[in-house]
Write an enzyme that holds these catalytic residues in place. Sequence first.
Site, PDB file in Angstrom:
ATOM      1  N   ASP A 289       0.830  -1.197   0.000  1.00 46.05           N
ATOM      2  CA  ASP A 289       0.000   0.000   0.000  1.00 46.05           C
ATOM      3  C   ASP A 289       0.874   1.260   0.000  1.00 46.05           C
ATOM      4  OD1 ASP A 289      -2.681   1.289   0.494  1.00 46.05           O
ATOM      5  OD2 ASP A 289      -1.637   1.985   2.282  1.00 46.05           O
ATOM      6  N   GLU A 331       1.190  -0.842  -5.156  1.00 43.93           N
ATOM      7  CA  GLU A 331       0.116   0.146  -5.261  1.00 43.93           C
ATOM      8  C   GLU A 331       0.815   1.488  -5.437  1.00 43.93           C
ATOM      9  OE1 GLU A 331      -3.121   3.018  -3.956  1.00 43.93           O
ATOM     10  OE2 GLU A 331      -1.630   2.425  -2.494  1.00 43.93           O
TER      11      GLU A 331
END
Length: 666
Positions: A289, A331
Amino acid sequence: MVQSKSPRATLAFWLGSRSASAHADPGFLSRLGFRFEAIAELALRLYGPRLDDRDAFMLRIADLLAEAHASRPAELRSADAEREARIALGGSPWYLEPGLAVYMAYLDRFAGDFRGLKERLPHLERLGVRLLHLMPFFPAPEGNNDGGYAVSDYLGVHPGLGEVSDLVETAAELHRRGMYLAADFVLNHCSDEHPWALAAKRGDGRHRAFFHIFPDRSEPDRYERSMPEVFPETAPGNFTWVPEAGGWVMTVFHRFQWDLDWSNPEVFVEMLRAMLVLANRGIDLLRLDAVPYLWKRVGTECRNLDEAHDIVRLLKACADVAAPGLAFLAEAIVQPSEIVRYLDSGGRGECQLAYHASLMVLLWDALATGKTTVLSRSFGEETRLAPGTGWISYARCHDDIGLGYDEEKILRAGFTPRAHRRFLLDFYSGRYPGSFARGRLFMEDPRTGDARISGTCASLCGLEKAIEEGDEAAAALAVARICLLHGLAASLTGLPLVYSGDELGLTNDFSWQDDPALADDNRWMHRPRVGAEVLARASVEGTVESQVMSSIARFLRLRKDIPSFAPDAPFEVLHSPDERVVLCVRGSRTGGAVRPVLVAGNFSAEPLSVSFQALPSRIGSPARDLLDPDLSPRRPYAAPGDGHIELGPYGLAWIELLGDARLDDS
Ligand code: GLC
């Protein structure tokens, strides 16, 4: 500082001094031997200057890897061995298996909790997805926790979702069904209720050093000069004054998400430990993330710095030793040219998959303009990847759509960048006259006029408006748009991803406005719950749910048997004689037995006919449309060379070509 030994000498010392090494599995030892030098080089480049004893640090890493591998369950070790053997035999890595498709869901919104998930697996099987990404299921603060992206314990499971044993059982159940599990590794920040943050607030020096905390504004002000803001409307600035901590804490995302200081070797060690525990619970893929944000340096944007890449390489090298089946997904929603840097190019071992955020934006661009000019010109430029890596292609996810493409491309397509952005924002927020979309602007920044877009795929494609107006023809067009976007994601490149609810054509869910914890984040409008009633409607012929579901399932089922649609198979975007149509040929690097397939998508509401004569002759002659329901051979292309591709409104064709289209994408 203690003089450090060479990595080889450190490893020899480790082997001689640790009883664990005597019992370690030979595969583990050979991987450790193979990677130790690279691990030492990266670790010392990142942390050398902050270490008092470099050898001791390297020994700690070796210990951690050995412990993690020793406690890796037998089934996972044998899966590792199988995955390694497949690659050694020249097969594709598991995450690039032909036909693999991804489903991304919030566990609570999709299935309630881990136990409820079991009942939802048949739905995923019907849809044809085998890699399930569950968004953060970790303990997180009550109230607003950014959909779980404020993690209070990397090793736990949120009590509302189940227990650690449920996670382990879910992974095992997926594996039994030939499926894989992906989870988030939220590594840039943790919640302000994580024990590390609580200890920092209590004044514990070791834990204060886990974060970027400054006693006054002087350093934060220096950072702010060059740091952009992620949530300018609701969380302006990159620092939060925390009275208990007696300082300004770096909080790039929300005020309750404290950025970890990855320049601290202790942070690396703790996060490595967490990563290895997650891997041992059966997670196959970790979504890194917000990975571009890992490293901060005054005077920079604090994004995409070289050290962020080194951290990922170091984590991957460690995973390759202790849990070699584990893959990483980046990401990185940044400039297209930066996204590719997170992929494993040149064998430097970084991420194996990345979201194709640029393709996603280009698809929405083409849908709003009704022209494929920007899509056809830009798609493909940054998308040539090293072998062993792939894109995740998608239309929507749980986040907003940021219009992050290079202005240069907009200019080349004949648009003015500022006006074009404005048009897209107006179009998708439904303000533009004649727009079919029902979205909202997210994080509008009055200073720059910038904003992003929220809304479900169906609502942005016109379904919400059509239903509200009781306009059946408009609803049919909306369904065709949803299918076009998903069909292109399934065929242009990489692995397709279906975001939960989109396979059922779910429109915006406005219940977030009544929940104080969610009310200031309109991304919740495109995070609908998938209830049992909606799933039931998907089995009733003629409903929107069933139309969308069956089309997407069909794309996913058909693509499995089309070798040219292997996730890493090359592609070439062709010049389209009609600017409303995108044309792309997929083939193979070697040609031979693999039949090339021409993907043609119509971004207009008109039925169109594109002549094959406009296509370069070397791509072969058309044989049949693989999406043609009766698949009658050679129809409608009985006379190769003078045939046409017939496309309905927002129609899609996958045309198998006779001939050898060897595509060179190197
Ligand atoms: C990622 C997530 C997003 C979240 C952010 C902070 O971008 O996709 O939903 O807000 O990270 O963790």
